[in-house]
Design a protein around this motif. Structure first.
Motif, PDB file in Angstrom:
ATOM      1  N   LEU A  82     -14.978   3.956  -2.614  1.00 24.18           N
ATOM      2  CA  LEU A  82     -14.252   4.942  -3.407  1.00 24.18           C
ATOM      3  C   LEU A  82     -14.655   6.357  -2.993  1.00 24.18           C
ATOM      4  N   LEU A  83     -13.660   7.173  -2.649  1.00 19.14           N
ATOM      5  CA  LEU A  83     -13.865   8.586  -2.345  1.00 19.14           C
ATOM      6  C   LEU A  83     -13.399   9.398  -3.547  1.00 19.14           C
ATOM      7  N   ILE A  84     -14.238  10.314  -4.026  1.00 21.08           N
ATOM      8  CA  ILE A  84     -13.900  11.104  -5.210  1.00 21.08           C
ATOM      9  C   ILE A  84     -13.534  12.527  -4.801  1.00 21.08           C
ATOM     10  N   LEU A  85     -12.339  12.957  -5.209  1.00 18.74           N
ATOM     11  CA  LEU A  85     -11.898  14.332  -4.973  1.00 18.74           C
ATOM     12  C   LEU A  85     -12.332  15.172  -6.163  1.00 18.74           C
ATOM     13  N   GLY A  86     -13.270  16.080  -5.917  1.00 18.36           N
ATOM     14  CA  GLY A  86     -13.822  16.912  -6.970  1.00 18.36           C
ATOM     15  C   GLY A  86     -15.340  16.876  -6.921  1.00 18.36           C
ATOM     16  N   THR A  87     -15.963  17.959  -7.356  1.00 17.63           N
ATOM     17  CA  THR A  87     -17.426  18.022  -7.377  1.00 17.63           C
ATOM     18  C   THR A  87     -17.933  18.580  -8.709  1.00 17.63           C
ATOM     19  N   GLY A  88     -17.034  18.702  -9.692  1.00 23.11           N
ATOM     20  CA  GLY A  88     -17.418  19.277 -10.974  1.00 23.11           C
ATOM     21  C   GLY A  88     -17.833  18.234 -11.991  1.00 23.11           C
ATOM     22  N   ASP A  89     -17.780  18.609 -13.244  1.00 25.79           N
ATOM     23  CA  ASP A  89     -18.214  17.727 -14.328  1.00 25.79           C
ATOM     24  C   ASP A  89     -17.398  16.440 -14.385  1.00 25.79           C
ATOM     25  N   ALA A  90     -16.080  16.561 -14.191  1.00 24.99           N
ATOM     26  CA  ALA A  90     -15.227  15.378 -14.253  1.00 24.99           C
ATOM     27  C   ALA A  90     -15.603  14.372 -13.168  1.00 24.99           C
ATOM     28  N   ALA A  91     -15.882  14.876 -11.958  1.00 30.92           N
ATOM     29  CA  ALA A  91     -16.277  13.992 -10.853  1.00 30.92           C
ATOM     30  C   ALA A  91     -17.616  13.322 -11.147  1.00 30.92           C
ATOM     31  N   ARG A  92     -18.563  14.092 -11.637  1.00 31.61           N
ATOM     32  CA  ARG A  92     -19.879  13.533 -11.949  1.00 31.61           C
ATOM     33  C   ARG A  92     -19.772  12.476 -13.050  1.00 31.61           C
ATOM     34  N   SER A  93     -18.979  12.767 -14.080  1.00 33.63           N
ATOM     35  CA  SER A  93     -18.823  11.836 -15.195  1.00 33.63           C
ATOM     36  C   SER A  93     -18.211  10.523 -14.730  1.00 33.63           C
ATOM     37  N   PHE A  94     -17.183  10.612 -13.864  1.00 33.61           N
ATOM     38  CA  PHE A  94     -16.527   9.382 -13.401  1.00 33.61           C
ATOM     39  C   PHE A  94     -17.443   8.599 -12.469  1.00 33.61           C
ATOM     40  N   ALA A  95     -18.177   9.292 -11.602  1.00 33.48           N
ATOM     41  CA  ALA A  95     -19.114   8.611 -10.702  1.00 33.48           C
ATOM     42  C   ALA A  95     -20.198   7.893 -11.508  1.00 33.48           C
ATOM     43  N   SER A  96     -20.671   8.509 -12.586  1.00 32.47           N
ATOM     44  CA  SER A  96     -21.683   7.880 -13.439  1.00 32.47           C
ATOM     45  C   SER A  96     -21.115   6.640 -14.117  1.00 32.47           C
ATOM     46  N   LEU A  97     -19.840   6.729 -14.527  1.00 37.71           N
ATOM     47  CA  LEU A  97     -19.190   5.595 -15.163  1.00 37.71           C
ATOM     48  C   LEU A  97     -19.082   4.415 -14.198  1.00 37.71           C
ATOM     49  N   ILE A  98     -18.724   4.703 -12.953  1.00 40.45           N
ATOM     50  CA  ILE A  98     -18.647   3.653 -11.931  1.00 40.45           C
ATOM     51  C   ILE A  98     -20.023   3.050 -11.687  1.00 40.45           C
ATOM     52  N   ALA A  99     -21.052   3.892 -11.630  1.00 39.98           N
ATOM     53  CA  ALA A  99     -22.414   3.405 -11.377  1.00 39.98           C
ATOM     54  C   ALA A  99     -22.900   2.483 -12.491  1.00 39.98           C
ATOM     55  N   ARG A 100     -22.411   2.698 -13.724  1.00 33.61           N
ATOM     56  CA  ARG A 100     -22.830   1.855 -14.838  1.00 33.61           C
ATOM     57  C   ARG A 100     -22.153   0.494 -14.825  1.00 33.61           C
ATOM     58  N   HIS A 101     -21.180   0.329 -13.949  1.00 33.28           N
ATOM     59  CA  HIS A 101     -20.460  -0.944 -13.873  1.00 33.28           C
ATOM     60  C   HIS A 101     -20.443  -1.461 -12.429  1.00 33.28           C
ATOM     61  N   PRO A 102     -21.594  -1.847 -11.890  1.00 28.43           N
ATOM     62  CA  PRO A 102     -21.622  -2.363 -10.511  1.00 28.43           C
ATOM     63  C   PRO A 102     -20.811  -3.634 -10.339  1.00 28.43           C
ATOM     64  N   GLU A 103     -20.562  -4.362 -11.442  1.00 28.57           N
ATOM     65  CA  GLU A 103     -19.801  -5.608 -11.335  1.00 28.57           C
ATOM     66  C   GLU A 103     -18.350  -5.367 -10.929  1.00 28.57           C
ATOM     67  N   LEU A 104     -17.878  -4.104 -11.026  1.00 27.29           N
ATOM     68  CA  LEU A 104     -16.518  -3.805 -10.605  1.00 27.29           C
ATOM     69  C   LEU A 104     -16.369  -3.820  -9.091  1.00 27.29           C
ATOM     70  N   GLY A 105     -17.480  -3.769  -8.374  1.00 27.60           N
ATOM     71  CA  GLY A 105     -17.413  -3.827  -6.920  1.00 27.60           C
ATOM     72  C   GLY A 105     -16.971  -2.536  -6.273  1.00 27.60           C
ATOM     73  N   LEU A 106     -17.208  -1.403  -6.920  1.00 30.85           N
ATOM     74  CA  LEU A 106     -16.840  -0.100  -6.363  1.00 30.85           C
ATOM     75  C   LEU A 106     -18.094   0.647  -5.934  1.00 30.85           C
ATOM     76  N   SER A 107     -18.026   1.269  -4.771  1.00 27.91           N
ATOM     77  CA  SER A 107     -19.142   2.051  -4.254  1.00 27.91           C
ATOM     78  C   SER A 107     -18.625   3.435  -3.872  1.00 27.91           C
ATOM     79  N   VAL A 108     -19.219   4.472  -4.435  1.00 27.37           N
ATOM     80  CA  VAL A 108     -18.792   5.849  -4.149  1.00 27.37           C
ATOM     81  C   VAL A 108     -19.360   6.278  -2.797  1.00 27.37           C
ATOM     82  N   VAL A 109     -18.456   6.557  -1.839  1.00 24.18           N
ATOM     83  CA  VAL A 109     -18.902   6.958  -0.502  1.00 24.18           C
ATOM     84  C   VAL A 109     -19.226   8.442  -0.430  1.00 24.18           C
ATOM     85  N   GLY A 110     -18.668   9.230  -1.333  1.00 23.97           N
ATOM     86  CA  GLY A 110     -18.938  10.663  -1.317  1.00 23.97           C
ATOM     87  C   GLY A 110     -17.887  11.439  -2.090  1.00 23.97           C
TER      88      GLY A 110
END
Length: 467
Positions: free
Chosen positions: A148-176
């Motif tokens: 998963l590539l995230i467009l954005g570097t602000g609060d919204a991006a950080r919040s969504f990346a943290s949400l993904i990290a809390r659910h490793p069972e979804l099989g998503l990995s943030v590349v940057g």
């Protein structure tokens, strides 16, 4: 993203409940009623013991649906499951009592029913925890992980990346992350891969399956061009809509811990169908490798005797969303064919970003026969078994050819490559790569298990006829 994972999980949980309920019914019946339990059920219900077992299993699974145990959701806790299972047990027990009285089944053992429901609740709880942990274990270790590539570097991006990290069972990995412009504040903790202008380069240099657009409303001007580019490249687009109304949006909305995520998917996303496709691939590859092993042995022996080693040709190809893998084929060219590529690269019969030469001087006599009959492709069944390829899909190309693709060609990479495909059975001799690519995209857009079966059925006579 969420639906893909949860549907597979839901199928696993449903299958576990069906199997466990039937087995528990038989086991508890044998313990309470004795070895002749089926005869006792015939006496008390006037039906064979298997009929009540199946009815009980269907009732348990149906009640599980009613209480939401198979609901599509990413948020899950053990306590929530425990409460749902206790509620499920109460519902099934109440329904069973009503049925017993309504049908006058006075001879049905009450202790058996109580023991069965209590045991079923315990087994259901344990099986759900185990299955979820197993899914999470495979996801965390990178099996079937989506980048998963995230467009954005602000609060919204950080919040969504943290949400993904809390659910490793979804099989998503943030590349940057990508920074849309210099004025956006940087608050993310992950790698910033560049700016918005770099997105196409990143698609070509890295494996990216999905793009999450995490921008404030003031930057929504970037959503349309990013979505258009992702559609052309065959990438899924996710737009988290936390604290934003949905009235302006159309499309499929998924839920991730209460955060609505708008999804634009330009690739086959029929989860059950894709599971069936993978199951069919594995079955056909395993059977094919065993059944064709004598043929493999004959080809290998003839090749060693007439041309020497190596028997197999290995080459790096580009797979799903740019993932490199090593393809395995029977060798059909001289051993230094790759070193001599520069001699023939300008003599290709194909127009466009692909190399194919009918009278390639590097092809051996045996290789010509193997190519004509397509026997050289059969070792790719090993690639299918490994999950790198499918039986049916766009043909995988080497990196040097993919580097020459126009942007619309790259959507071929949104589907796992195959041994055979639509253009192989409809336009195998067509020398225009654009028309071949158009057929591949037609296959991707209209994909179904039935279409795969039709292509396989058309491929077999084509191989036997040597065309």
């Amino acid at each position: 993203m969420i639906r893909r994972h949860v549907t597979m999980l839901r199928l696993a949980l449903t299958a576990a409940d069906i199997v466990s309920s039937i087995l528990l019914f038989a086991l508890i019946s044998a313990i309470v009623l004795g070895p002749n339990w089926r005869a006792d059920w015939v006496k008390s219900t006037q039906t064979d013991g298997l009929i009540p077992a199946l009815a009980y299993a269907l009732g348990w699974v149906g009640a599980s649906w009613l209480v939401g145990l198979y609901r599509l959701r990413a948020h899950w806790t053990i306590l929530a499951d425990l409460r749902a299972i206790l509620r499920l047990g109460a519902i099934v027990a109440s329904a069973t009592i009503i049925i017993i009285f309504a049908l006058n089944l006075d001879e049905v053992s009450r202790p058996l029913i109580v023991t069965l429901i209590v045991a079923q609740m315990a087994v259901t709880f344990v099986s759900r925890v185990v299955i979820r942990e197993v899914f999470g274990w495979f996801r965390v270790r990178g099996y079937n992980t989506r980048q998963l590539l995230i467009l954005g570097t602000g609060d919204a991006a950080r919040s969504f990346a943290s949400l993904i990290a809390r659910h490793p069972e979804l099989g998503l990995s943030v590349v940057g992350f990508l920074r849309p412009h210099e004025r956006e504040a940087v608050v993310v903790g992950g790698p910033i891969l560049g700016g918005l202008d770099d997105i196409q380069r990143i698609f070509h240099d890295r494996v990216v399956d999905e793009v999450a657009v995490c921008l404030p409303v003031s930057d929504w001007e970037f959503i349309e061009p990013v979505t258009v580019l992702c559609r052309e490249e065959g990438k899924a687009v996710r737009i988290p809509l936390a604290d934003i109304g949905l009235a302006w949006f159309t499309g499929r909305v998924e839920d991730l811990d209460g955060v609505p995520v708008l999804s634009h998917v330009q690739v086959p996303d029929q989860v059950v169908g894709m599971i069936a496709k993978r199951a069919m691939d594995m079955a056909m590859a395993a059977i094919g490798i065993v059944a064709l092993s004598p043929l493999f042995g004959i080809v290998a022996a003839v090749m060693v005797a007439s041309e020497g080693r190596p028997v197999f040709f290995r080459q790096v190809r580009v797979g799903l969303q740019g993932r490199p893998f090593t393809i395995v084929k029977f060798r059909t060219m001289v051993t230094d064919a790759e070193e001599r590529y520069a001699e023939v690269v300008g003599l290709s019969d194909t127009q466009g970003a692909a190399f194919k030469m009918t009278n390639d001087p590097r092809i051996t006599k045996l290789g010509s026969f193997l190519r004509k009959t397509s026997i050289d492709e059969l070792p790719q069944l090993w690639n299918v078994l490994r999950g790198e390829m499918s039986i049916v899909g766009p043909r995988p190309a080497p990196p040097r050819e993919v580097a020459e693709y126009d942007i619309w060609h790259r959507r071929r990479l949104s589907m796992k490559p195959g041994i055979t495909g639509l253009w192989q059975v409809e336009a195998r001799l067509d020398e225009d790569f654009d028309r071949r690519a158009a057929l591949d995209l037609r296959y991707i857009d209209g994909w179904s298990v039935w279409l795969d079966m039709k292509i396989i059925a058309r491929t077999i006579p084509a191989m036997l006829q040597g065309r």
